[in-house]
Design a protein around this motif. Structure first.
Motif, PDB file in Angstrom:
ATOM      1  N   ARG A   9      45.867  26.442  37.217  1.00 11.12           N
ATOM      2  CA  ARG A   9      45.741  25.252  38.307  1.00 11.12           C
ATOM      3  C   ARG A   9      44.856  24.065  37.368  1.00 11.12           C
ATOM      4  O   ARG A   9      45.040  22.850  37.882  1.00 11.12           O
ATOM      5  N   MET A  87      44.698  45.279  34.874  1.00 14.10           N
ATOM      6  CA  MET A  87      44.745  43.804  35.130  1.00 14.10           C
ATOM      7  C   MET A  87      43.140  43.124  35.441  1.00 14.10           C
ATOM      8  O   MET A  87      42.696  43.370  36.627  1.00 14.10           O
ATOM      9  N   ILE A  89      40.704  39.526  35.174  1.00 14.62           N
ATOM     10  CA  ILE A  89      40.731  38.150  34.596  1.00 14.62           C
ATOM     11  C   ILE A  89      38.964  38.090  34.529  1.00 14.62           C
ATOM     12  O   ILE A  89      38.146  38.358  35.658  1.00 14.62           O
ATOM     13  N   GLN A  94      38.122  33.296  37.175  1.00 20.18           N
ATOM     14  CA  GLN A  94      39.009  33.774  38.353  1.00 20.18           C
ATOM     15  C   GLN A  94      39.111  32.544  39.092  1.00 20.18           C
ATOM     16  O   GLN A  94      38.462  31.522  38.949  1.00 20.18           O
ATOM     17  N   ASP A  95      40.087  32.818  40.113  1.00 16.65           N
ATOM     18  CA  ASP A  95      40.394  31.705  41.180  1.00 16.65           C
ATOM     19  C   ASP A  95      40.938  30.415  40.536  1.00 16.65           C
ATOM     20  O   ASP A  95      40.720  29.219  41.042  1.00 16.65           O
ATOM     21  N   ARG A  96      41.442  30.440  39.397  1.00 13.71           N
ATOM     22  CA  ARG A  96      41.918  29.369  38.604  1.00 13.71           C
ATOM     23  C   ARG A  96      43.497  29.312  38.349  1.00 13.71           C
ATOM     24  O   ARG A  96      43.891  28.652  37.698  1.00 13.71           O
ATOM     25  N   GLY A  97      43.870  30.422  39.081  1.00  4.15           N
ATOM     26  CA  GLY A  97      45.765  30.562  38.994  1.00  4.15           C
ATOM     27  C   GLY A  97      45.931  31.386  37.735  1.00  4.15           C
ATOM     28  O   GLY A  97      47.010  31.430  37.561  1.00  4.15           O
ATOM     29  N   GLY A  99      45.408  34.608  37.038  1.00  9.51           N
ATOM     30  CA  GLY A  99      45.932  36.018  37.653  1.00  9.51           C
ATOM     31  C   GLY A  99      47.482  36.118  37.715  1.00  9.51           C
ATOM     32  O   GLY A  99      48.235  36.715  37.483  1.00  9.51           O
ATOM     33  N   ARG A 100      47.798  35.024  38.661  1.00  6.67           N
ATOM     34  CA  ARG A 100      49.156  34.722  39.057  1.00  6.67           C
ATOM     35  C   ARG A 100      50.092  34.504  37.942  1.00  6.67           C
ATOM     36  O   ARG A 100      51.051  35.142  37.828  1.00  6.67           O
ATOM     37  N   ASN A 127      41.329  46.221  47.932  1.00  4.48           N
ATOM     38  CA  ASN A 127      41.237  45.325  47.119  1.00  4.48           C
ATOM     39  C   ASN A 127      41.846  44.031  47.455  1.00  4.48           C
ATOM     40  O   ASN A 127      43.098  43.772  47.208  1.00  4.48           O
ATOM     41  N   SER A 129      42.004  40.687  47.055  1.00  4.64           N
ATOM     42  CA  SER A 129      42.327  39.843  46.073  1.00  4.64           C
ATOM     43  C   SER A 129      43.752  40.278  45.385  1.00  4.64           C
ATOM     44  O   SER A 129      44.593  39.550  45.041  1.00  4.64           O
ATOM     45  N   ARG A 132      46.708  40.451  47.772  1.00  3.36           N
ATOM     46  CA  ARG A 132      47.226  39.128  48.098  1.00  3.36           C
ATOM     47  C   ARG A 132      47.982  38.628  47.074  1.00  3.36           C
ATOM     48  O   ARG A 132      49.136  38.178  47.232  1.00  3.36           O
TER      49      ARG A 132
HETATM   50  C1  LIG Z   1      42.873  40.138  40.954  1.00  2.00           C
HETATM   51  C2  LIG Z   1      42.689  39.044  40.079  1.00  2.00           C
HETATM   52  C3  LIG Z   1      43.341  39.639  38.717  1.00  2.00           C
HETATM   53  C4  LIG Z   1      43.310  37.724  40.454  1.00  2.00           C
HETATM   54  O1  LIG Z   1      43.282  36.754  39.321  1.00  2.00           O
HETATM   55  P1  LIG Z   1      42.632  35.403  39.616  1.00  2.00           P
HETATM   56  O2  LIG Z   1      42.995  34.635  38.181  1.00  2.00           O
HETATM   57  O3  LIG Z   1      41.509  35.325  39.977  1.00  2.00           O
HETATM   58  O4  LIG Z   1      43.940  35.003  40.503  1.00  2.00           O
HETATM   59  P2  LIG Z   1      44.471  33.422  40.823  1.00  2.00           P
HETATM   60  O5  LIG Z   1      43.410  32.504  40.737  1.00  2.00           O
HETATM   61  O6  LIG Z   1      45.949  33.280  40.033  1.00  2.00           O
HETATM   62  O7  LIG Z   1      44.960  33.698  42.474  1.00  2.00           O
HETATM   63  C5  LIG Z   1      46.108  34.242  42.818  1.00  2.00           C
HETATM   64  C6  LIG Z   1      46.073  34.987  44.122  1.00  2.00           C
HETATM   65  O8  LIG Z   1      45.131  35.923  44.163  1.00  2.00           O
HETATM   66  C7  LIG Z   1      44.751  35.912  45.651  1.00  2.00           C
HETATM   67  N1  LIG Z   1      43.129  36.014  45.378  1.00  2.00           N
HETATM   68  C8  LIG Z   1      42.617  35.527  44.180  1.00  2.00           C
HETATM   69  N2  LIG Z   1      41.113  35.378  44.126  1.00  2.00           N
HETATM   70  C9  LIG Z   1      41.125  35.734  45.811  1.00  2.00           C
HETATM   71  C10 LIG Z   1      39.832  36.123  46.473  1.00  2.00           C
HETATM   72  N3  LIG Z   1      38.745  35.990  46.296  1.00  2.00           N
HETATM   73  N4  LIG Z   1      40.247  36.340  47.834  1.00  2.00           N
HETATM   74  C11 LIG Z   1      41.375  36.449  48.464  1.00  2.00           C
HETATM   75  N5  LIG Z   1      42.497  36.468  47.601  1.00  2.00           N
HETATM   76  C12 LIG Z   1      42.190  36.153  46.337  1.00  2.00           C
HETATM   77  C13 LIG Z   1      45.269  34.827  46.439  1.00  2.00           C
HETATM   78  O9  LIG Z   1      46.512  35.413  46.821  1.00  2.00           O
HETATM   79  C14 LIG Z   1      45.557  34.095  45.341  1.00  2.00           C
HETATM   80  O10 LIG Z   1      46.560  33.050  45.638  1.00  2.00           O
HETATM   81  P3  LIG Z   1      46.399  31.537  45.466  1.00  2.00           P
HETATM   82  O11 LIG Z   1      46.982  31.279  43.951  1.00  2.00           O
HETATM   83  O12 LIG Z   1      47.605  30.981  46.504  1.00  2.00           O
HETATM   84  O13 LIG Z   1      45.135  30.937  45.637  1.00  2.00           O
HETATM   85  C15 LIG Z   1      41.245  38.895  39.705  1.00  2.00           C
HETATM   86  O14 LIG Z   1      40.694  38.566  41.018  1.00  2.00           O
HETATM   87  C16 LIG Z   1      40.518  40.157  38.846  1.00  2.00           C
HETATM   88  O15 LIG Z   1      40.551  40.180  37.898  1.00  2.00           O
HETATM   89  N6  LIG Z   1      39.918  41.006  39.944  1.00  2.00           N
HETATM   90  C17 LIG Z   1      38.993  42.203  39.538  1.00  2.00           C
HETATM   91  C18 LIG Z   1      39.991  43.170  38.753  1.00  2.00           C
HETATM   92  C19 LIG Z   1      40.967  43.694  39.693  1.00  2.00           C
HETATM   93  O16 LIG Z   1      40.783  43.982  40.889  1.00  2.00           O
HETATM   94  N7  LIG Z   1      42.348  43.856  39.286  1.00  2.00           N
HETATM   95  C20 LIG Z   1      43.470  44.362  40.030  1.00  2.00           C
HETATM   96  C21 LIG Z   1      43.409  45.926  39.951  1.00  2.00           C
HETATM   97  S1  LIG Z   1      44.794  46.564  40.739  1.00  2.00           S
END
Ligand SMILES: CC(C)(COP(=O)(O)OP(=O)(O)OC[C@H]1O[C@@H](n2cnc3c(N)ncnc32)[C@H](O)[C@@H]1OP(=O)(O)O)[C@@H](O)C(=O)NCCC(=O)NCCS
Length: 158
Positions: A9, A87, A89, A94-97, A99-100, A127, A129, A132
């Motif tokens: 983002r 996976m 981040i 996190q929450d910067r796009g 992971g997506r 889980n 996050s 979703r």
């Molecule tokens: C899951 C994870 C990889 C997402 O990475 P991220 O870079 O934070 O995600 P993004 O910023 O790209 O967000 C993508 C989507 O994830 C979801 N998401 C991310 N953070 C979230 C939160 N705190 N609550 C709910 N949904 C969330 C949303 O659907 C979000 O959609 P959006 O882009 O429309 O906002 C990250 O939170 C992480 O590393 N979590 C810990 C490890 C883990 O659980 N890994 C997965 C194991 S299966």
């Protein structure tokens, strides 16, 4: 380098690169938030060791521009399906796009192998996050389970 020309983002270019002599320390130090340690290892170092010790998994560094911001790994199952795992981040990124962009980049690359492969992953249903993120990209639960996690497969064109 695996590059689907996706950005976070903030406009940073997200790429996946091999773990090498120059970046392995930064990848090993990638850490989730403390409350996320129930879902994943406390440090990506665990996944790096798993990749080194197994023939199944290959670790990749997630980059935003030239900064290491995460870890992800991929593997090939006996049936030829491609799997995404490990996976993480870094909490500060996190929450910067990122992971997506990282999951979309890897899923597209894996799905294009061998003329088209199923791409699967698993996550704990609580889980939120991860659930979703994966479902919004097009992963759909298959009904199978891996231990206490749901298996999901990428449905292209959905
Ligand atoms: C899951 C994870 C990889 C997402 O990475 P991220 O870079 O934070 O995600 P993004 O910023 O790209 O967000 C993508 C989507 O994830 C979801 N998401 C991310 N953070 C979230 C939160 N705190 N609550 C709910 N949904 C969330 C949303 O659907 C979000 O959609 P959006 O882009 O429309 O906002 C990250 O939170 C992480 O590393 N979590 C810990 C490890 C883990 O659980 N890994 C997965 C194991 S299966």
């Amino acid at each position: 380098m695996i590059d689907a020309a996706l950005r976070d983002r903030a406009g940073r270019h997200v790429t996946l690169r091999p773990v090498d002599d120059g970046n392995w320390r930064a990848v090993a130090d990638v850490a989730p938030r403390d409350d996320q340690r129930v879902w994943v290892a406390a440090l990506a170092a665990r996944y790096l060791l798993l990749s080194m010790r197994s023939d199944v998994w290959t670790s990749l560094a997630v980059y935003a521009d030239e900064a290491v911001v995460g870890h992800v790994m991929w593997g090939v199952d006996d049936d030829g399906s491609r799997w995404i795992g490990g996976m993480v981040i870094d909490a500060a990124e996190q929450d910067r796009g990122v992971g997506r962009a990282a999951v979309r980049t890897l899923a597209e690359w894996l799905g294009g192998q061998d003329g088209g492969c199923p791409v699967r992953l698993s996550y704990h249903p609580a889980n939120v996050s991860a659930a979703r993120l994966y479902t919004s990209i097009g992963f759909v639960p298959t009904g199978a389970r891996e231990d206490d996690e749901l298996v999901a497969e990428l449905r292209t064109g959905s």
